[in-house]
Motif scaffolding. Structure first.
Motif, PDB file in Angstrom:
ATOM      1  N   SER A   1      -7.096   1.283   8.804  1.00  0.00           N
ATOM      2  CA  SER A   1      -6.255   1.568   7.633  1.00  0.00           C
ATOM      3  C   SER A   1      -4.774   1.552   7.996  1.00  0.00           C
TER       4      SER A   1
ATOM      5  N   GLU B   1      -2.613   5.337   3.249  1.00  0.00           N
ATOM      6  CA  GLU B   1      -3.479   4.761   4.282  1.00  0.00           C
ATOM      7  C   GLU B   1      -4.786   4.240   3.684  1.00  0.00           C
ATOM      8  N   MET B   2      -5.310   4.999   2.719  1.00  0.00           N
ATOM      9  CA  MET B   2      -6.640   4.676   2.200  1.00  0.00           C
ATOM     10  C   MET B   2      -6.695   3.296   1.547  1.00  0.00           C
TER      11      MET B   2
ATOM     12  N   VAL C   1      -8.911   4.464  10.831  1.00  0.00           N
ATOM     13  CA  VAL C   1      -9.427   4.078   9.525  1.00  0.00           C
ATOM     14  C   VAL C   1      -9.671   5.354   8.718  1.00  0.00           C
TER      15      VAL C   1
ATOM     16  N   ARG D   1     -16.275  -1.339   7.013  1.00  0.00           N
ATOM     17  CA  ARG D   1     -14.872  -1.649   7.272  1.00  0.00           C
ATOM     18  C   ARG D   1     -14.691  -2.283   8.645  1.00  0.00           C
TER      19      ARG D   1
ATOM     20  N   SER E   1       0.853  -1.197   0.000  1.00  0.00           N
ATOM     21  CA  SER E   1       0.000   0.000   0.000  1.00  0.00           C
ATOM     22  C   SER E   1       0.883   1.240   0.000  1.00  0.00           C
TER      23      SER E   1
ATOM     24  N   SER F   1      -4.948   0.746   2.418  1.00  0.00           N
ATOM     25  CA  SER F   1      -4.371  -0.247   3.332  1.00  0.00           C
ATOM     26  C   SER F   1      -5.434  -0.792   4.283  1.00  0.00           C
ATOM     27  N   SER F   2      -5.231  -2.015   4.693  1.00  0.00           N
ATOM     28  CA  SER F   2      -6.158  -2.612   5.661  1.00  0.00           C
ATOM     29  C   SER F   2      -5.344  -3.434   6.663  1.00  0.00           C
TER      30      SER F   2
END
Lengths: 231, 388
Positions: free
Chosen positions: B208, B66-67, B98, B203, B63, B69-70
């Protein structure tokens, strides 16, 4: 008036001068195999009809142009052999110019115009200003030092030009139609001034003129016709 | 020896209209160049000031932001327990957050834009010491309340103090506070409880990113090695400053390149303008130049004089352009952040380096635009003075 140069070593010696210009593939001979001596301290006039070559001759002896053939010697130096840079430096030290249209820089004041030739010498700035003021005093313009050319009359502009011509104490003053743009009274003033410079300060002066009154002030008058000096 | 400078200065003043017209052309170029550089600087400052070197950010491997990424919720605790993380009273300092984007209506302009929404934990505000509540208060944990960054407040429908916006259909969230964060990118975000964001955007069970405070700057290598070697996690760690630098570099480079291309195109026009002005001026002053040559001024002296005049003209334009660009310092500029695809507000930031660059550019334009006319002037024959 047409006299013979005074005896003694001449300041200017021109020998075998020929000057040609090429225009549009055609060669134009302006001066042809001309010899001339100008004595030190003399006041001489060059006269002749338009196109006779008198201004070209003046340009050659003032180091503004080079002959196609022949030699130009001023104060014992062959100026026709000098490089352009050396010639510029020589002019700045030895020749004062007076032009028909005064040719002052319009954005500089009278005293700044007079100072111009001194910028090419190692003279300090305060001394430059003093000398320029003295030169303006000699030509009678003490009260016009801070004036711009547009604020002066034609006669006054020409006086400033003469002050500029004498400020670096040159060997030679050359004047191309110095009274050409002036009325009679102003012209007489200018001629009197040139006469005084010659008589009292011993300046060698050569002028080109159409004006018989101007020529009469000169001690010697040379007549040119079709590129040759008339006997 | 050189022609007196007063000759050049006064010659420019005498031709006021052409001098001004040419200087305005150069001013425009300098303004465009300086503005582009100021905006790029603003982007870097905005993005860069969000980061602190003692903070490490952990995202999913691969990633870039941040957006995208999980990180599983159970992994947050593992990350916080890694060596190198600062502990206070035995508790590691860190937050899992998040980040999502939501489409919202712009105010004062037609259209929809993306807004970054950060789902925060109770510790998020205290984790960032620069965050200050300017108006209102912090949102109550678990309540449908949010606070909005000062830069975006009032620019988007529903994002001003006392207003509401729908985080999802029929779930309004009230704006109870406006915050600042020392000019950072967070000032273009909406912050509310992570649980509400997760449930609203599907989510659940993941964040994130995880941010941790390090024991010292030197602890980063130990922490990074521990995170990246743990095969269970599949995560990567970066210093927060490096993370934001990467986020901003593409965008600032884009602005710099685009601004420079536009400035170069304008500069060609301005240089032609300067050259035309100088050519016209020299043609008009041919006899004056002839007089100077007759009096004994060298070709080099004439060349230097007219180059100086051209540079002076350009520098005058440069100062005007820089002054106009200085005025841009008060302007805020809203654009899409290409790394998060969300609306972000930037300032035009003037630095001494930008000022010097702009003035050097104007001098260069003067030199290049004035060179050929100055060469022509230097070639003037002294005989020109004798011609009636």
């Amino acid at each position: 008036m047409n006299e013979v140069s005074p005896a003694g070593e001449p300041l200017i010696r021109l020998r075998g001068i020929t000057k040609e210009y090429t225009r549009g593939g055609e060669t134009l001979r302006v001066l042809e195999n001309l010899d001339l001596d100008v004595a030190r301290g003399s006041f001489e006039a060059l006269m002749g009809p338009s196109g006779s070559g008198k201004s070209t001759l003046l340009n050659l002896l003032a180091g503004l142009d080079a002959p196609t053939q022949g030699t130009v010697e001023v104060d014992g130096k062959r100026i026709d052999q000098m490089s352009e840079g050396k010639l510029a430096s020589w002019r700045s030290n030895h020749v004062g110019f007076v032009f028909q249209s005064y040719n002052l820089l319009p954005v500089l004041t009278a005293v700044e115009n007079v100072e111009l030739p001194l910028l090419l010498t190692p003279v300090a700035s305060s001394e430059r200003r003093k000398r320029a003021e003295t030169a303006l005093r000699v030509v009678g313009l003490t009260d016009r030092m801070g004036h711009y050319p547009r604020q002066l009359s034609g006669g006054q502009e020409q006086r400033v030009a003469i002050a500029r011509a004498i400020v670096n104490d040159p060997l030679l003053i050359v004047a191309d139609e110095p009274t050409g743009d002036l009325d009679r009274a102003s012209a007489d003033d200018i001629l009197r001034l040139l006469e005084t410079l010659n008589r009292d300060l011993g300046k060698t002066i050569v002028i080109v003129t159409h004006d018989p009154a101007a020529a009469e002030r000169a001690r010697i008058t040379h007549h040119l016709d079709k590129g040759k000096l008339r006997a | 020896m050189f022609v007196p400078l007063s000759y050049n200065v006064r010659s420019l003043l005498v031709r006021r209209a052409t001098t001004l017209a040419t200087a305005v052309g150069i001013a425009l170029v300098v303004f465009v160049l300086a503005s582009a550089l100021m905006l790029a600087e603003g982007v870097e400052k905005t993005m860069g000031s969000a980061g602190r070197p003692e903070i490490a950010i952990v995202v999913r491997k691969g990633s870039t932001a941040e957006m995208g990424s999980s990180v599983e919720e159970h992994e947050v605790g593992l990350v916080k327990s890694m060596p190198g993380v600062k502990k206070v009273n035995g508790e590691p300092i860190g937050v899992g957050e998040v980040v999502v984007v939501a489409s919202m209506e712009k105010l004062g302009a037609n259209g929809i834009t993306n807004v970054s929404i950060r789902g925060t934990s109770d510790a998020s505000a205290s984790f960032r010491p620069n965050v200050k509540v300017l108006e209102g208060r912090l949102p109550t944990p678990g309540a449908d309340e949010a606070m909005v960054g000062m830069r975006i407040s009032g620019r988007i429908k529903g994002l001003a103090l006392g207003e509401r916006f729908d985080i999802k259909k029929n779930r309004p969230v009230a704006i109870v506070g406006v915050f600042s964060d020392d000019g950072s990118a967070h000032e273009s975000e909406v912050w509310l409880s992570a649980d509400i964001v997760k449930s609203s955007f599907g989510r659940e069970g993941a964040v994130s990113s995880v941010r941790v405070e390090l024991e010292s700057l030197a602890s980063f290598e130990v922490f990074q090695a521990a995170v990246e070697k743990d095969k269970r996690l599949g995560l990567t760690a970066m210093r927060e400053t490096d993370y934001f630098e990467k986020q901003s570099e593409g965008m600032s480079m884009f602005i710099r390149i685009l601004g420079s291309i536009v400035a170069v195109c304008f500069a060609i026009g301005a240089m032609i303008g300067a050259a035309i002005t100088m050519y016209a001026s020299i043609a008009h002053r041919k006899r004056e130049i002839g007089i100077l040559r007759a009096l004994g001024f060298s070709r080099l002296g004439i060349l230097a004089s007219f180059l100086f005049e051209s540079v002076l003209l350009a520098l005058f334009g440069g100062v005007m352009g820089a002054a106009a660009a200085f005025g841009m310092g008060a302007v805020e500029f809203s654009m899409l952040n290409m790394s998060s695809w969300s609306e972000m507000v930037f300032r035009f930031v003037l630095t001494p380096k930008i000022l010097v660059t702009s003035l050097v550019a104007s001098v260069a334009m003067g030199l290049l635009g004035g060179l050929l006319p100055a060469i022509r002037a230097a070639r003037t024959s002294p005989l020109t003075a004798m011609r009636g």
